[in-house]
Design a protein around this motif. Sequence first.
Motif, PDB file in Angstrom:
ATOM      1  N   PRO A   1      15.630  11.643   2.892  1.00 43.05           N
ATOM      2  CA  PRO A   1      16.936  10.919   3.075  1.00 43.05           C
ATOM      3  C   PRO A   1      17.217   9.859   4.235  1.00 43.05           C
ATOM      4  O   PRO A   1      18.107   9.222   4.374  1.00 43.05           O
ATOM      5  N   ALA A   2      16.146   9.897   4.975  1.00 43.79           N
ATOM      6  CA  ALA A   2      16.015   8.918   5.873  1.00 43.79           C
ATOM      7  C   ALA A   2      16.159   7.430   5.434  1.00 43.79           C
ATOM      8  O   ALA A   2      16.602   6.389   6.027  1.00 43.79           O
TER       9      ALA A   2
ATOM     10  N   TYR B   1      14.753   2.801  -3.434  1.00 45.43           N
ATOM     11  CA  TYR B   1      13.371   2.491  -3.758  1.00 45.43           C
ATOM     12  C   TYR B   1      13.177   1.414  -2.824  1.00 45.43           C
ATOM     13  O   TYR B   1      13.792   0.389  -2.634  1.00 45.43           O
ATOM     14  N   VAL B   2      11.890   1.750  -2.070  1.00 39.66           N
ATOM     15  CA  VAL B   2      11.255   0.573  -1.363  1.00 39.66           C
ATOM     16  C   VAL B   2       9.753   0.571  -1.571  1.00 39.66           C
ATOM     17  O   VAL B   2       9.204   1.603  -1.782  1.00 39.66           O
ATOM     18  N   ILE B   3       9.150  -0.566  -1.275  1.00 39.32           N
ATOM     19  CA  ILE B   3       7.714  -0.810  -1.296  1.00 39.32           C
ATOM     20  C   ILE B   3       7.473  -1.374   0.093  1.00 39.32           C
ATOM     21  O   ILE B   3       7.855  -2.779   0.300  1.00 39.32           O
TER      22      ILE B   3
ATOM     23  N   SER C   1       0.866  -1.226   0.004  1.00 42.60           N
ATOM     24  CA  SER C   1       0.165   0.079  -0.196  1.00 42.60           C
ATOM     25  C   SER C   1       0.948   1.337  -0.135  1.00 42.60           C
ATOM     26  O   SER C   1       0.131   2.298  -0.266  1.00 42.60           O
ATOM     27  N   ASP C   2       2.215   1.151   0.260  1.00 41.00           N
ATOM     28  CA  ASP C   2       2.736   2.402   0.479  1.00 41.00           C
ATOM     29  C   ASP C   2       4.419   2.146   0.057  1.00 41.00           C
ATOM     30  O   ASP C   2       4.863   1.100  -0.048  1.00 41.00           O
ATOM     31  N   ALA C   3       4.977   3.241  -0.671  1.00 44.52           N
ATOM     32  CA  ALA C   3       6.095   3.144  -1.089  1.00 44.52           C
ATOM     33  C   ALA C   3       7.199   4.416  -0.609  1.00 44.52           C
ATOM     34  O   ALA C   3       6.568   5.211  -0.058  1.00 44.52           O
ATOM     35  N   GLY C   4       8.392   4.312  -1.075  1.00 41.70           N
ATOM     36  CA  GLY C   4       9.088   5.565  -0.570  1.00 41.70           C
ATOM     37  C   GLY C   4      10.364   5.261  -1.219  1.00 41.70           C
ATOM     38  O   GLY C   4      11.063   4.190  -1.878  1.00 41.70           O
ATOM     39  N   GLY C   5      11.531   6.051  -0.590  1.00 39.06           N
ATOM     40  CA  GLY C   5      12.987   5.743  -1.023  1.00 39.06           C
ATOM     41  C   GLY C   5      13.705   7.234  -1.138  1.00 39.06           C
ATOM     42  O   GLY C   5      13.277   8.331  -0.654  1.00 39.06           O
ATOM     43  N   ARG C   6      15.122   7.031  -1.188  1.00 39.90           N
ATOM     44  CA  ARG C   6      15.856   8.017  -1.102  1.00 39.90           C
ATOM     45  C   ARG C   6      15.826   9.024  -2.218  1.00 39.90           C
ATOM     46  O   ARG C   6      15.982   9.978  -2.465  1.00 39.90           O
TER      47      ARG C   6
ATOM     48  N   PRO D   1       6.576   3.973   4.720  1.00 45.43           N
ATOM     49  CA  PRO D   1       7.310   2.712   5.097  1.00 45.43           C
ATOM     50  C   PRO D   1       8.348   2.974   6.396  1.00 45.43           C
ATOM     51  O   PRO D   1       8.684   2.072   7.038  1.00 45.43           O
ATOM     52  N   LEU D   2       8.729   4.096   6.556  1.00 51.64           N
ATOM     53  CA  LEU D   2       9.490   4.569   7.770  1.00 51.64           C
ATOM     54  C   LEU D   2       8.844   4.269   9.174  1.00 51.64           C
ATOM     55  O   LEU D   2       9.396   4.568  10.123  1.00 51.64           O
TER      56      LEU D   2
END
Length: 250
Positions: A155-156, A175-177, A136-141, A189-190
């Motif tokens: 940046p975390a 990149y993360v999911i 359901s959620d993603a993020g990344g540097r 995701p953090l």
Amino acid sequence: MTVRKALALVIGAVMCTGALATGCAREPAGASSQYAQAPASSAAPRPAPPRSFPRPLPGVGPAVRERLPAGTRQAVVVTGETEDSSEARVVLYEQYPGEGWRAVAGPWPAHNGLRGWTDDHEAGDLHTPIGVFGLSDAGGRLPDPGTLLPYDEDPAFSVSGTGYLGEPLEGSFDYVIAIDYNRVPGTTPLDKTRPLGEDKGGGVWLHVDHDGPTNACVSLSEEHMRTLLTTLDPDKEPVVVMGPEEVLAR
């Protein structure tokens, strides 16, 4: 006219009328007798077309399929060869009306937890949890590559040091999911909220591969992570289905 000639004319007229009445006159070409029978049909009845059923999710047995949400039309299937394997294969499937599930990307090589898989994950056990989980959620540097998922650029998402094979970990979280295992969907995701408790671990992600086993995550090449990010659609309720081949086939 003599009587003999008159008699001959009458006899001739009677014979001609009789011939016409008995059908002796030549029939037009192609005409058929009123007693002719229509030829019997030699064509055999056509069999009914075979019934087709929507194709089930490949490699996933009925027990695991029952855990798929009713509205799910995208599934990332992560398959390990054995329960102890830290290497896996990833295929992205989509469900089409009347057709069923079809592979749309992959297969891709991947890594999972150093000690393989478990259906009872604990924090720090170095196993990847088995099951069906939302994405359901993603993020990344790095900046958002164009995903439809909520994306947190921060940046975390940084990591340093080396992995279990001595490989550098830098860039693994570009990149993360987030895999919805022991987390709150709809958050970055953090986010460290653990609904099942800290002992059940968390922070299980799909992320960029560093050429070695993970703590519990599933890692793919950066190119394949970008493909997932730009293909997954929250309207299709995407999930990850992951575990060793034997377990997923149940």
